[in-house]
Design a protein around this motif. Structure first.
Motif, mmCIF file in Angstrom:
data_model
loop_
_atom_site.group_PDB
_atom_site.id
_atom_site.type_symbol
_atom_site.label_atom_id
_atom_site.label_comp_id
_atom_site.label_asym_id
_atom_site.label_seq_id
_atom_site.Cartn_x
_atom_site.Cartn_y
_atom_site.Cartn_z
ATOM 1 N N GLY A 5 -79.605 22.104 58.233
ATOM 2 C CA GLY A 5 -79.098 23.448 57.996
ATOM 3 C C GLY A 5 -77.657 23.417 57.528
ATOM 4 N N VAL A 6 -76.850 22.547 58.154
ATOM 5 C CA VAL A 6 -75.428 22.420 57.823
ATOM 6 C C VAL A 6 -75.059 20.943 57.820
ATOM 7 C CG1 VAL A 6 -73.068 22.934 58.552
ATOM 8 C CG2 VAL A 6 -74.844 24.668 58.830
ATOM 9 N N SER A 7 -74.237 20.544 56.861
ATOM 10 C CA SER A 7 -73.652 19.198 56.845
ATOM 11 C C SER A 7 -72.142 19.336 56.896
ATOM 12 C CB SER A 7 -74.068 18.435 55.586
ATOM 13 O OG SER A 7 -75.446 18.123 55.608
ATOM 14 N N ILE A 8 -71.489 18.382 57.565
ATOM 15 C CA ILE A 8 -70.044 18.438 57.731
ATOM 16 C C ILE A 8 -69.414 17.225 57.056
ATOM 17 C CG2 ILE A 8 -68.133 18.496 59.373
ATOM 18 C CD1 ILE A 8 -70.075 19.703 61.409
ATOM 19 N N ILE A 9 -68.504 17.495 56.126
ATOM 20 C CA ILE A 9 -67.756 16.442 55.452
ATOM 21 C C ILE A 9 -66.322 16.513 55.959
ATOM 22 C CG2 ILE A 9 -66.957 15.533 53.248
ATOM 23 C CD1 ILE A 9 -69.456 16.936 52.016
ATOM 24 N N ARG A 10 -65.842 15.421 56.546
ATOM 25 C CA ARG A 10 -64.500 15.392 57.127
ATOM 26 C C ARG A 10 -63.550 14.662 56.187
ATOM 27 N NH1 ARG A 10 -64.387 12.915 62.868
ATOM 28 N NH2 ARG A 10 -64.985 15.021 63.475
ATOM 29 N N ILE A 11 -62.368 15.245 56.002
ATOM 30 C CA ILE A 11 -61.322 14.656 55.163
ATOM 31 C C ILE A 11 -60.070 14.521 56.019
ATOM 32 C CG2 ILE A 11 -59.998 14.904 53.030
ATOM 33 C CD1 ILE A 11 -62.167 17.017 52.198
ATOM 34 N N SER A 12 -59.448 13.329 56.011
ATOM 35 C CA SER A 12 -58.276 13.100 56.854
ATOM 36 C C SER A 12 -57.219 12.341 56.090
ATOM 37 C CB SER A 12 -58.671 12.319 58.113
ATOM 38 O OG SER A 12 -57.553 12.096 58.947
ATOM 39 N N GLY A 13 -55.990 12.835 56.162
ATOM 40 C CA GLY A 13 -54.881 12.169 55.497
ATOM 41 C C GLY A 13 -53.914 13.168 54.907
ATOM 42 N N PRO A 14 -52.817 12.695 54.350
ATOM 43 C CA PRO A 14 -51.767 13.600 53.869
ATOM 44 C C PRO A 14 -52.180 14.507 52.718
ATOM 45 C CG PRO A 14 -51.337 11.324 53.200
ATOM 46 C CD PRO A 14 -52.448 11.283 54.185
ATOM 47 N N ASP A 15 -53.196 14.121 51.956
ATOM 48 C CA ASP A 15 -53.607 14.915 50.798
ATOM 49 C C ASP A 15 -54.841 15.769 51.068
ATOM 50 O OD1 ASP A 15 -51.557 13.716 49.306
ATOM 51 O OD2 ASP A 15 -52.850 12.018 48.766
ATOM 52 N N ALA A 16 -55.213 15.925 52.324
ATOM 53 C CA ALA A 16 -56.463 16.619 52.647
ATOM 54 C C ALA A 16 -56.500 18.030 52.073
ATOM 55 C CB ALA A 16 -56.675 16.642 54.163
ATOM 56 N N ARG A 17 -55.488 18.849 52.364
ATOM 57 C CA ARG A 17 -55.507 20.247 51.895
ATOM 58 C C ARG A 17 -55.294 20.343 50.385
ATOM 59 N NH1 ARG A 17 -51.921 23.852 53.240
ATOM 60 N NH2 ARG A 17 -50.369 22.396 54.071
ATOM 61 N N SER A 18 -54.420 19.497 49.854
ATOM 62 C CA SER A 18 -54.135 19.587 48.422
ATOM 63 C C SER A 18 -55.344 19.206 47.574
ATOM 64 C CB SER A 18 -52.939 18.696 48.067
ATOM 65 O OG SER A 18 -53.212 17.330 48.349
ATOM 66 N N VAL A 19 -56.110 18.253 48.025
ATOM 67 C CA VAL A 19 -57.307 17.847 47.283
ATOM 68 C C VAL A 19 -58.367 18.943 47.344
ATOM 69 C CG1 VAL A 19 -59.272 16.277 47.320
ATOM 70 C CG2 VAL A 19 -56.954 15.368 47.443
ATOM 71 N N VAL A 20 -58.541 19.537 48.528
ATOM 72 C CA VAL A 20 -59.515 20.625 48.655
ATOM 73 C C VAL A 20 -59.094 21.814 47.795
ATOM 74 C CG1 VAL A 20 -60.516 22.282 50.271
ATOM 75 C CG2 VAL A 20 -60.310 19.894 50.918
ATOM 76 N N ALA A 21 -57.782 22.018 47.668
ATOM 77 C CA ALA A 21 -57.292 23.109 46.819
ATOM 78 C C ALA A 21 -57.711 22.887 45.364
ATOM 79 C CB ALA A 21 -55.780 23.217 46.927
ATOM 80 N N LYS A 22 -57.765 21.633 44.929
ATOM 81 C CA LYS A 22 -58.195 21.326 43.564
ATOM 82 C C LYS A 22 -59.678 21.634 43.359
ATOM 83 C CE LYS A 22 -54.737 17.678 42.949
ATOM 84 N NZ LYS A 22 -54.510 16.217 42.734
ATOM 85 N N MET A 23 -60.412 21.770 44.447
ATOM 86 C CA MET A 23 -61.827 22.139 44.374
ATOM 87 C C MET A 23 -62.012 23.645 44.495
ATOM 88 S SD MET A 23 -63.441 19.086 46.762
ATOM 89 C CE MET A 23 -65.131 19.483 46.330
ATOM 90 N N GLY A 24 -60.901 24.372 44.557
ATOM 91 C CA GLY A 24 -60.983 25.826 44.605
ATOM 92 C C GLY A 24 -60.845 26.421 45.983
ATOM 93 N N ALA A 25 -60.548 25.601 46.998
ATOM 94 C CA ALA A 25 -60.450 26.088 48.375
ATOM 95 C C ALA A 25 -59.020 25.921 48.867
ATOM 96 C CB ALA A 25 -61.423 25.348 49.278
#
Length: 426
Positions: A15-35
């Motif tokens: 039903g749901v999958s969880i992808i975890r991102i950890s490190g100094p660029d976590a938020r900036s990389v997700v921002a490049k995906m539109g989030a």
């Protein structure tokens, strides 16, 4: 440090999958995906690929540095649990320069960043692998930091003892407030007793993690294989009226009242001219001797005296010969099975009563080593030895042994204890 990612939930369709991102660029990389996320944020987001095409709608969580599992900036993407969606998100994260995490790397970073100690890491591994309630309870105690708390208590007491001794070395010509030896001896005696008790319980705690073994023993055709099949709820062993049918040890793993148990069906004990059967009988004897408990299936008129709590005599085939006032079982109709399992669970509960939190051979070695050094100090104190520097060094070594339980070796704050206790520089 580079930024890593991995699937944090089980692989496959869900039903749901969880992808975890950890490190100094976590938020900036997700921002490049539109989030776009603020530190410690949560919101519904759209995830886009490099061409701006929608991959999925996801619920995103961000954790600021120092407030996440790893201690780093972390983002979790809760996507729909399609394998194709997970693959697309992970492929895009790789394109954006992130690295797929190595096995256990999130937990390793948590330890390196002071979020977990080494014992808690081991407890987390055990918690993930837990199959029974007793395994879960034990793992939770270790993961919650009980061993670390205990080690810290011992460390504090031994540092106090070292500080008292080193004060007499460094300030031998000064007036020391009182004779420190009685307090040193009391501290060491208390810690030594607790360390010894904890070390003695490691073996049974290892059994909780790895599982107890209970052997079914008795002569040929005593009903061992039939009983095993009844306990397992399936045809785990071949049964027949032919003596010597079972030649190798057959194992069935079960959950008995929350305890992990492996039942062993051994070859019927008798003298045999068949070389293969004789080997099977000898192998069964050895396995049974090492088991935590042995269930001896016997005839009603051959009921021997109880040898020990770990050797339980049980009358077999009670469907053919009902027996009152004595424990009897039938693998055919299930008579006495509940009573037998109750006896087994009570025995296992007694074995783990007052169990501590050191659960591994590594813990036992560290505890035993610390106990040896503490014993040396006790012996020297009893002999009124005046080699204070040797006493202090033995205590330092004991502290390092105990620090290894949680992956820390640091005794610099001995000086802090000296200053606080003796007001040096006054």
């Amino acid at each position: 440090m580079d930024t890593i990612f991995a699937l944090a939930s089980a692989p496959g369709k869900a039903g749901v999958s969880i992808i975890r991102i950890s490190g100094p660029d976590a938020r900036s990389v997700v921002a490049k995906m539109g989030a776009r996320l603020e530190p410690h944020d949560r919101k519904l987001v759209t995830l886009l690929d490099r061409d701006g095409v929608l991959i999925d709608q996801a619920f995103a969580l961000s954790f600021s540095e120092g407030r996440s599992f790893t201690g780093e900036e972390v983002v979790e993407l809760h996507t729909h649990g399609s394998p194709s969606i997970v693959a697309a998100v992970q492929d895009h994260l790789s394109e954006l320069g992130l690295r797929l995490a190595d096995p256990g790397e999130f937990t390793r970073r948590a330890m390196e960043n002071g979020r977990l100690d080494l014992a808690q890491v081991e407890g987390l591994a055990d918690l993930i692998d837990a199959e029974t309630e007793s395994q879960r309870r034990q793992a939770v105690r270790v993961f919650s930091g009980e061993l670390g708390t205990l080690a810290e208590k011992w460390r504090k007491d031994l540092i106090r003892a070292v500080a008292l001794l080193e004060a007499t070395i460094d300030f031998a010509d000064e007036e020391v407030p009182e004779d420190v030896y009685p307090e040193v001896n009391a501290l060491i005696t208390s810690v030594s007793a607790e360390v010894e008790s904890e070390a003695k319980g490691v073996a049974v705690r290892e059994r909780i993690r790895d599982g107890f073994e209970i052997a079914l023993v008795g002569p040929p055709n005593s009903g061992k294989s039939t009983l095993l099949n009844r306990l397992a709820g399936r045809e785990a062993a071949i049964t027949s009226d032919i003596a010597g049918t079972t030649r190798d040890v057959i194992e069935v793993r079960m959950d008995v009242a929350g305890f992990p148990v492996t039942f062993l069906d051994t070859a019927g004990i008798r003298e045999s001219d068949d070389q293969l059967e004789a080997l099977g009988i000898e192998h069964g004897r050895r396995r049974a001797s090492r088991a935590d408990m042995r269930i001896h299936l016997v005839e009603p008129d051959e009921m021997p005296d109880q040898i020990s709590d770990s050797d339980l005599n049980v009358i077999s085939k009670s469907d053919l010969r009902p027996t009152k006032d004595r424990l009897s079982v039938s693998g055919i109709d299930g008579t006495g099975i509940d009573a037998l399992l109750n006896r087994i669970s009570n025995f296992l509960a007694d074995q783990v009563a007052d169990a501590g939190v050191a659960t591994r051979l590594r813990h036992e070695k560290a505890l035993v080593a610390a106990r040896v050094h503490l014993s040396e100090v006790q012996a020297m104190l009893q002999s009124s030895a005046d080699e204070v520097d040797i006493l202090a060094e033995e205590l330092h070594t004991a502290i390092r042994c105990l620090d290894s339980l949680i992956g820390r070796v640091d005794v610099e704050n001995v000086l802090d204890e000296i200053f606080l206790s003796f007001c040096i520089g006054k």
